[in-house]
Design an enzyme around this catalytic site. Structure first.
Site, PDB file in Angstrom:
ATOM      1  N   TRP A 348       0.827  -1.211   0.000  1.00 54.11           N
ATOM      2  CA  TRP A 348       0.000   0.000   0.000  1.00 54.11           C
ATOM      3  C   TRP A 348       0.859   1.258   0.000  1.00 54.11           C
ATOM      4  O   TRP A 348       0.360   2.358  -0.248  1.00 54.11           O
ATOM      5  CB  TRP A 348      -0.964  -0.010   1.182  1.00 54.11           C
ATOM      6  CG  TRP A 348      -0.329   0.172   2.545  1.00 54.11           C
ATOM      7  CD1 TRP A 348       0.752  -0.467   3.053  1.00 54.11           C
ATOM      8  CD2 TRP A 348      -0.760   1.069   3.583  1.00 54.11           C
ATOM      9  NE1 TRP A 348       1.022  -0.050   4.326  1.00 54.11           N
ATOM     10  CE2 TRP A 348       0.115   0.889   4.681  1.00 54.11           C
ATOM     11  CE3 TRP A 348      -1.799   1.985   3.697  1.00 54.11           C
ATOM     12  CZ2 TRP A 348      -0.014   1.598   5.877  1.00 54.11           C
ATOM     13  CZ3 TRP A 348      -1.929   2.694   4.890  1.00 54.11           C
ATOM     14  CH2 TRP A 348      -1.052   2.507   5.961  1.00 54.11           C
ATOM     15  N   ASP A 349       2.155   1.097   0.269  1.00 57.16           N
ATOM     16  CA  ASP A 349       3.086   2.222   0.292  1.00 57.16           C
ATOM     17  C   ASP A 349       2.974   3.079  -0.964  1.00 57.16           C
ATOM     18  O   ASP A 349       3.054   4.312  -0.911  1.00 57.16           O
ATOM     19  CB  ASP A 349       4.534   1.718   0.375  1.00 57.16           C
ATOM     20  CG  ASP A 349       4.791   0.763   1.515  1.00 57.16           C
ATOM     21  OD1 ASP A 349       3.857   0.048   1.918  1.00 57.16           O
ATOM     22  OD2 ASP A 349       5.939   0.710   1.985  1.00 57.16           O
ATOM     23  N   GLU A 490      -0.413  -2.888  12.732  1.00 58.69           N
ATOM     24  CA  GLU A 490       0.161  -4.229  12.508  1.00 58.69           C
ATOM     25  C   GLU A 490       0.513  -5.006  13.769  1.00 58.69           C
ATOM     26  O   GLU A 490       0.484  -6.236  13.759  1.00 58.69           O
ATOM     27  CB  GLU A 490       1.395  -4.184  11.580  1.00 58.69           C
ATOM     28  CG  GLU A 490       1.051  -3.832  10.146  1.00 58.69           C
ATOM     29  CD  GLU A 490       2.224  -4.005   9.193  1.00 58.69           C
ATOM     30  OE1 GLU A 490       3.371  -4.135   9.665  1.00 58.69           O
ATOM     31  OE2 GLU A 490       1.997  -4.003   7.975  1.00 58.69           O
ATOM     32  N   LYS A 604       2.800   0.147  16.386  1.00 58.73           N
ATOM     33  CA  LYS A 604       3.964   0.176  15.501  1.00 58.73           C
ATOM     34  C   LYS A 604       4.077   1.492  14.747  1.00 58.73           C
ATOM     35  O   LYS A 604       5.153   2.071  14.626  1.00 58.73           O
ATOM     36  CB  LYS A 604       3.883  -0.980  14.503  1.00 58.73           C
ATOM     37  CG  LYS A 604       5.020  -1.024  13.492  1.00 58.73           C
ATOM     38  CD  LYS A 604       4.844  -2.173  12.511  1.00 58.73           C
ATOM     39  CE  LYS A 604       5.943  -2.205  11.470  1.00 58.73           C
ATOM     40  NZ  LYS A 604       5.761  -3.309  10.496  1.00 58.73           N
ATOM     41  N   GLN A 605       2.952   1.971  14.195  1.00 63.65           N
ATOM     42  CA  GLN A 605       2.994   3.143  13.327  1.00 63.65           C
ATOM     43  C   GLN A 605       1.638   3.840  13.324  1.00 63.65           C
ATOM     44  O   GLN A 605       0.662   3.339  13.874  1.00 63.65           O
ATOM     45  CB  GLN A 605       3.385   2.738  11.912  1.00 63.65           C
ATOM     46  CG  GLN A 605       2.414   1.781  11.245  1.00 63.65           C
ATOM     47  CD  GLN A 605       2.965   1.170   9.971  1.00 63.65           C
ATOM     48  OE1 GLN A 605       4.165   1.132   9.753  1.00 63.65           O
ATOM     49  NE2 GLN A 605       2.095   0.656   9.131  1.00 63.65           N
TER      50      GLN A 605
END
Length: 753
Positions: A348-349, A490, A604-605
């Site tokens: 998806w980046d 994630e 995580k993000q």
């Protein structure tokens, strides 16, 4: 700004890191910034875009071509190689304005000094061509032996990927060509014009051929011997060197695959011959001219902050190196063309973090990236069907044809050395919405609706059908929910009602409704075609119902906080430092069923924060601020994707001073080579194009406040205190515009092309 990155380190970690930092590329291939004498233990790679192979049960990954840059030297029977023999001086230097990598190494012998220089580039004019110029100079008379040719022993993570390697040699003499079938020894008196070497390497899985050809032109006659083994074909060139005399040669290299064309052998030789006729200087000039054209639109100028200016443009350099300008339908892997990490797959980046850069500066490349998703729709439909859903469930790690390369076991337990079950492939359903978001962004920016008739409309509708098939409704409830997913975070697997996932599903429904309405009013013929393909009325009714009733987590009572997923606020609320202290091994995976972060609120993000960035207009400023304040201290930023989203949201809250460190983290991800390289025992090193794209988004949309409002370019800058000026250009609907912003004023002017 000098547009140069340099480094002199020779320790093992630096060699690996420099392979990423000093990468050159042209979109068709990427060449790691390793030295010419390096064998596979130092991770040299000529990484190819869009072609893969799988060996046995190993992970399927992209191909690295046989290394035709390979060169090593002996002087008076002593091998001079790094890092085996310590140099007196050594420096790598990357001209990242023009994609040229230079190397200079100085050794001291018992007789004097030996200097090796090299310069290489991957041609931006001819995608198949790589050029290396190499020179050796000693300040005393000596015998110099150069071994140069093709090293077929390729570095692979899950290889070797070539089950058959065949070398071909051609002796060129007075315009004659003789095929050599054995080792050959020639004296310089034989009026040698050269040997052209080729290798045909065949893959295991699809029997694809990677065909590499190289030829050299040398400034001095030599005694030549061809040396061949199963994995290499080298020239042994013996020179009688005079003191301070430079021995110089240029290698002209072409790389083709059997996927490129039927006559790849003939084309490979044709391009090498043309390159030899053109010459090194002219080829480099043509190459640099293409780079200058790219920078004419894409360069960003930051006055008052040289470090940010250098790091940002260096990030954009890496995006240019991996842009698939040569194709009409190809995407960009999560680690670009820096190697085989993450299996060379598309995540998806691309749509969420890289697309804006190409959209604003090279819309045709943005369309190429989206066409890749359109062309892999069938793969997404097959995946959805496999899991019992309707529509299109895109691959989490997409390879050729939309094949999902993501394993069920992505992480290795550091204690037992056993693979751990992960659910990225199964549960990160937000991937399909990223494709819809990308197409929607392209439509809004370019006003080019032709992409809908090229398969874009079907892609959007199939993604909408997929999300509709995910919806659940509890007994007695009026709203829909989405269960058992993984959000951007994630670390927390199989959760219900992830805020980001639900809102992006709604965006997919909204986009499907919008494009059906547009085509009905603007393209009746195409709309009739869609009517035949879909039960449009029934589908519209379902999508409108889903839009109205899909549960989107809202700020909690007496709070402006949005819960990341059901039950998140009930997890242990502990500091990031405390969670880190619980690690028993430095490479231990934080997430999954038993990870140290899994049962805490450490993530995580950016997750909720990413949703707020994308849908900021739906929330009050206080909601944005409070969620920033809450989630940032609980975010590990274990992914290079994370920092830019926090930076963007800080800008949206008019806090550029807090946005700046996160912006720099993104911009410096590859500049300083300190990116995360391990997930458990799995190597995840390489370049970070999503971070590069994120740095661009932050600079232009965050600090620059760039946006399109009713078809008009607007800019409301929020510059960091020490920035004097931010200047950049965009290509908007066929015209170039320059935005020049300071704290006092903003000018937007149309530039004549």
């Amino acid at each position: 700004m000098n547009w140069t990155l340099t480094n002199s380190s020779l320790d093992k970690d630096s060699i690996t890191s420099n392979g990423n930092r000093f990468l050159i590329g042209n979109g068709y291939l990427g060449i790691r910034g390793t030295l010419e004498e390096y064998r596979k233990e130092y991770f040299p790679a000529i990484n190819l875009a869009g072609i893969y192979d799988q060996v046995g049960e190993g992970w399927r990954e992209p191909l690295n071509a046989p290394n035709a840059l390979y060169t090593r030297i002996e002087v008076d029977e002593v091998e001079y190689q790094l890092p085996k023999i310590e140099p007196r001086y050594h420096e790598l230097s990357l001209d990242y304005r023009h994609g040229i990598l230079d190397r200079q190494t100085v050794w001291a012998s018992n007789k004097g000094t030996i200097i090796v220089k090299s310069s290489r580039f991957a041609s931006m004019k001819e995608k198949h061509l790589v050029v290396l110029n190499y020179s050796i100079t000693a300040d005393y008379d000596c015998e110099i032996i150069v071994y140069t040719g093709i090293d077929g022993s390729v570095w692979d993570i899950h290889g070797p990927h070539y089950d058959k390697v065949e070398f071909q040699k051609q002796l060129l003499r007075h315009n004659e060509t003789e095929i050599l079938n054995e080792k050959y020894l020639l004296e310089s008196e034989s009026k040698w014009n050269g040997h052209r070497l080729s290798i045909a390497a065949q893959t295991h899985e699809n029997k694809d051929i990677v065909y590499v050809t190289e030829d050299i032109i040398c400034n001095k006659e030599a005694k030549i011997e061809l040396i061949e083994s199963d994995k290499e074909c080298l020239r042994k060139l013996t020179f009688h060197g005079k003191a301070k005399e430079e021995i110089n040669f240029t290698k002209y290299i072409t790389v083709f695959t059997s996927k490129d064309c039927v006559d790849y052998k003939e084309q490979s030789i044709k391009i090498v011959n043309h390159a030899k006729d053109t010459g090194y200087e002219r080829l480099q000039e043509e190459h640099k001219n293409v780079w200058e054209q790219l920078w004419n639109i894409s360069e960003v100028t930051i006055e008052g902050d040289d470090e940010a200016n250098d790091a940002l443009n260096y990030s954009l350099y890496h995006l240019h190196c991996i842009a698939p300008r040569h194709s009409k339908s190809l995407s960009i892997a999560a680690r670009g063309l820096s190697g085989q990490t993450y299996k060379g797959a598309v995540f998806w980046d691309t749509e969420m973090f890289m697309l804006d850069f190409f959209l604003y500066t090279q819309p045709e490349v943005a369309k190429t990236l989206l066409r890749y998703r359109i062309d892999t729709l069938e793969g997404a439909k097959k995946k959805a069907k496999l899991y019992g859903y309707e529509g299109a469930f895109y691959a989490w790690e997409s390879q050729e044809g939309g094949y999902d390369a993501c394993s069920d076991y992505n992480v290795t337990d550091v204690f037992t050395k056993r693979p751990m079950r992960t659910y990225f492939k199964d549960k990160q359903v937000h991937i399909s919405s990223a494709i819809v978001y990308g197409i929607r962004s392209y439509l809004n920016y370019t006003n080019d609706f032709s992409i809908l008739a090229e398969g874009g409309a079907e892609t959007i509708l199939e993604c909408a059908k997929f999300y509709y098939s995910l919806l659940e409704k509890k007994i007695g409830k009026e709203y829909y929910e989405i269960h058992d997913v993984i959000g951007p975070d994630e670390y927390h697997e199989r959760v219900n009602n992830n805020a980001y996932t639900n809102r992006m599903a709604k965006l997919t429904f909204e986009t499907a409704i919008d494009i059906l309405d547009h085509e009905k009013n603007k393209d009746e013929e195409f709309y009739i075609k869609l009517l035949k393909q879909y039960e449009i009325k029934d589908l519209l009714d379902k999508l409108k119902d889903a839009c109205n009733k899909l549960y989107i987590p809202k700020p909690k009572d007496n709070s402006d906080l949005i819960e990341q997923f059901d039950g998140f606020f009930e997890l242990e609320d502990v500091s990031l430092e405390e969670v880190r202290s619980r690690l028993l091994h430095e490479k231990e995976y934080w997430g999954g069923a038993y990870g140290v972060a899994s049962h805490t609120q450490v993530i995580k993000q950016a997750d909720v924060v990413t949703m707020l960035v994308l849908f900021k207009e739906e929330y009050q400023r206080e909601v944005l601020q409070q969620n920033l304040n809450y989630y940032e201290p609980r975010t590990e930023h274990g992914s290079s994707l994370s920092a830019c989203m926090y930076s963007l949201l800080y800008c949206m809250c008019d806090q550029p001073q807090y946005a700046y460190p996160f912006f720099m983290k993104s911009a410096l991800a590859d500049w300083n080579g300190k990116g995360k390289e391990w997930a458990g025992l799995v190597y995840i090193g390489g370049t970070h194009p999503a971070a590069a794209g994120g740095a661009y988004m932050t600079a232009i949309k965050g600090f620059g406040g760039f946006q399109i409002e009713n078809g008009v370019i607007k800019a409301t800058p929020r510059l960091p205190k020490h920035w004097v000026r931010l200047k950049y250009r965009v290509l908007y609907q066929g015209a170039i515009y320059e935005i020049d912003a300071s704290k006092e004023q903003v000018s937007i002017s149309k530039i004549e092309m």
